[in-house]
Design an enzyme around this catalytic site. Structure first.
Site, PDB file in Angstrom:
ATOM      1  CE  LYS A 115       3.080 -18.467  19.654  1.00  0.00           C
ATOM      2  NZ  LYS A 115       3.487 -17.765  20.883  1.00  0.00           N
ATOM      3  N   GLY A 151      -7.070  -4.093  23.918  1.00  0.00           N
ATOM      4  CA  GLY A 151      -7.396  -5.514  23.827  1.00  0.00           C
ATOM      5  C   GLY A 151      -7.831  -6.035  25.184  1.00  0.00           C
ATOM      6  N   GLY A 186      -8.995  -9.231  25.839  1.00  0.00           N
ATOM      7  CA  GLY A 186      -9.110 -10.694  25.780  1.00  0.00           C
ATOM      8  C   GLY A 186      -8.655 -11.299  27.103  1.00  0.00           C
ATOM      9  CB  VAL A 228      -3.377 -11.525  28.498  1.00  0.00           C
ATOM     10  CG1 VAL A 228      -2.294 -10.774  29.251  1.00  0.00           C
ATOM     11  CG2 VAL A 228      -2.998 -13.004  28.358  1.00  0.00           C
TER      12      VAL A 228
END
Ligand code: PHE
Length: 344
Positions: free
Chosen positions: A73, A177, A179, A181
């Site tokens: 990452k 959420g 966003g 996705v």
């Protein structure tokens, strides 16, 4: 964290002067993959911690998904008090590209929270080891529809385990959420005839809720709403020791990485009879699609088949957990560990 990281680069970007962390957790199964997060943190140490945890999660994610890849990452620690200018952003992305290039293919980056397809195109000016460049440049483009597809497959498997039917219609979901996705999960659930609560810290997302015929709620009330499945699709750490006793859902399954604030929250969920779909199993669709299209050279239909097999993996884990009396988290970790052990 039990496997230990192979390589962690922590560097002040040459151009951007921002702290950049590239954490390669494992290449035991193959080249490490994992997105590039650009995010504001109070302290750069918090960004480092995020990179360490998220890269380890990617190792498990790839192993459990049956990919021949390890986990990594990247985190770019943004100034907490102001947005980057376009030039500063490009500088930071070039810095990332140069560090990724140094790994010589042992690590490939991609999009994550705070970055998107256009950013991958910019990183691509410095290194070939980047997924999800714009399709016009030969990349596989936006992974979020594929992450959403995998999460919806996971939601069907979750419904099957909790009610005996994978049917989404008529069941009630709270998506936390909206966003990239989260919004697509909400769309797919609405299209399948599910009842929906949608929540986001940004009140402008109310219009998406209206469009989908969903109820819009603030995160605090949505999280504890009475629903069949709670769907975390924002940043990690939602499931805390304090929150779990207040949940009024039958199951939790979503797209966010690192949903458990502490590992022992998995036990609390089980004790409360709440079925948890391990995050890195449910949210593997994006990386599976990227690897399938860009490394394995699969056609789109084959990639989608791989993504949909998330449902079977999850069903197997639910069965193992129920049969052996372990948490679903422990069952998923055992699967990942098994795949890693088989490779050495
Ligand atoms: N952000 C993705 C995840 O957490 C990582 C990713 C990497 C996505 C490469 C696409 C391509 O799984």
């Amino acid at each position: 964290m039990e496997f230990g990281h192979e390589t962690v680069v922590l560097r002040r970007g040459q151009r951007s002067r921002l702290p950049i962390i590239v954490a390669v957790h494992s290449t035991v199964l193959g080249p490490a993959v994992g997105g590039c997060r650009m995010w504001g943190y109070a302290r750069w140490e918090d960004g480092l911690r995020d990179a360490l945890r998220l890269s380890e999660g990617m190792t498990r994610k790839c192993a459990a998904a049956g990919l021949s890849n390890g986990g990594g990452k990247t985190v770019v620690v943004l100034p907490a008090d102001r947005p980057l200018t376009a030039d500063e952003r490009r500088a930071a992305l070039y810095d990332v590209g140069d560090i990724v290039a140094e790994f010589g293919g042992r690590y490939l980056t991609g999009p994550d929270a705070g970055t998107g397809v256009a950013d991958m195109g910019v990183i691509g000016e410095r290194t070939e080891y980047v997924f999800c460049r714009p399709e016009a440049d030969g990349g596989s483009g936006d992974p979020s529809p594929f992450t959403a597809l995998g999460v919806v497959a996971a939601l069907r498997a979750t419904c099957l385990a909790m009610s005996g039917s994978p049917e989404l219609a008529g069941k009630r979901f709270a998506v936390i959420g909206a966003g990239n996705v989260g919004a697509q999960i909400a769309r797919q659930l609405a299209a399948a005839g599910a009842a929906l609560i949608l929540s986001d810290v940004d009140p402008a997302k109310r219009s998406l809720a209206a469009e989908l015929g969903a109820e819009f709620a603030d995160p605090e009330s949505a999280v504890t709403a009475e629903v069949d499945v709670l769907v975390p699709a924002a940043l990690g750490g939602l499931l805390t020791r304090e929150l779990v006793p207040r949940l009024r859902c039958i199951a939790v399954a979503g797209a966010a990485n690192n949903q458990l604030a502490e590992p022992d929250v998995a036990e609390l969920l089980r004790a409360g009879d709440i079925l948890w779909a391990p995050d890195y199993i449910a949210n593997a669709g994006g990386v599976v699609n990227s690897v399938s299209r860009e490394i394995l050279g699969d056609d789109p239909a084959t990639a989608v088949k791989r993504i949909e097999s998330i449902a079977d993996t999850l069903t197997g884990l639910f069965e193992t957990a129920a049969r052996t009396g372990i948490t679903t988290a422990a069952a998923a970790d055992a699967l990942a560990r098994q795949r890693l052990a088989a490779a050495v």
